[in-house]
Design a protein around this motif. Structure first.
Motif: not given
Length: 259
Positions: A138-155
């Protein structure tokens, strides 16, 4: 700035306690559901806990968003010598951070249960190797992006609730007193329907393609396909909602003593 930081810490401390209660209830519920088959308790407990995580995440988002709205219009909190915009940001950010904290302790607990499950079934080395391969692919960038997506969905869940509340109050100030309450509720329902329709469109076009993947590994390996579009869509939506809410709470929403 120091005062708004103190407000954020006070709000987060209160919501931190609420998250702990939700987590304890979730863990106890998952444990209770495994009692009929104690011989496979770790296998069942990990799966049940993961399922309940989605349920309790939704319940906490609903509970915390409604609670945050009461604080936004609470006269006692609004009398604090800080402007409405700063208070609203502190309230929303403390709610978002509590949601992130809830997700973190759920992930840690689930991984701990998986380790216990693997120890009892002698599959721990195989699972560690599989997880390592997924992270490598997957890679580090995609993993961080996925976590950021979860935060944005919560917001994205918190902000529309504020929009419904603030817009109803703002528009109601321009309506006759006799029909004001009815019209406010009607306006809120209309806005809620519009937001639900937008959410449905986002789900169909952005979220459903993710769910259609056959396995977690396939989802992980195809992060690059759907992640940029989802991040952009949720980020733009959150910015628009946040700016609108800040304008409404600053210009059109008054505190109420009994709210």
């Amino acid at each position: 700035m120091q005062l708004s930081t103190k407000i954020f810490k006070m709000l987060f401390k209160d919501k931190f306690k609420t998250v702990n209660w939700f987590f304890m209830v979730q863990l106890l519920a998952a444990t209770a559901m495994t009692l009929p088959s104690p011989e496979m308790i770790f296998n069942n407990l990990a799966a049940i806990f993961l399922f309940l995580s989605f349920v309790f995440d939704a319940l906490y988002l609903i509970f915390s968003s409604l609670r945050s709205e009461k604080l936004n219009s609470n006269q006692t909190w609004r009398l604090i010598p800080v402007n409405d915009r700063q208070f609203y940001l502190a309230n929303i950010l403390s709610s978002l951070m509590s949601y992130i904290y809830f997700g973190i302790i759920q992930i840690i607990t689930y991984l701990a249960l998986i380790v216990l499950q693997d120890i009892t079934s002698n599959f721990i080395l195989q699972d560690i190797k599989t997880l390592g391969n997924i992270i490598k692919d997957v890679g580090v960038a995609e993993t961080i992006g996925f976590l950021a997506l979860i935060v944005l969905i919560g917001l994205t869940f918190y902000l529309p609730v504020s929009l419904i509340d603030f817009s109803g109050e703002a528009i109601g100030d321009f309506l006759p007193t006799n029909s004001g309450k009815f019209m406010i509720n009607l306006i809120r329902i209309i806005i809620l329907v519009i937001i639900c329709w937008i959410g449905f469109q986002v789900f169909i076009h952005l979220v459903w393609p993710i769910i259609e993947r056959e396995s977690f590994r396939e989802i992980a390996l195809n992060l690059g396909e759907y992640l940029p579009g989802n991040l952009t869509a949720f980020l733009i939506t959150d910015i628009i909602l946040l700016v609108t809410n800040l304008l409404l709470i600053t210009k059109a929403v008054e505190a109420e003593p009994n709210k």
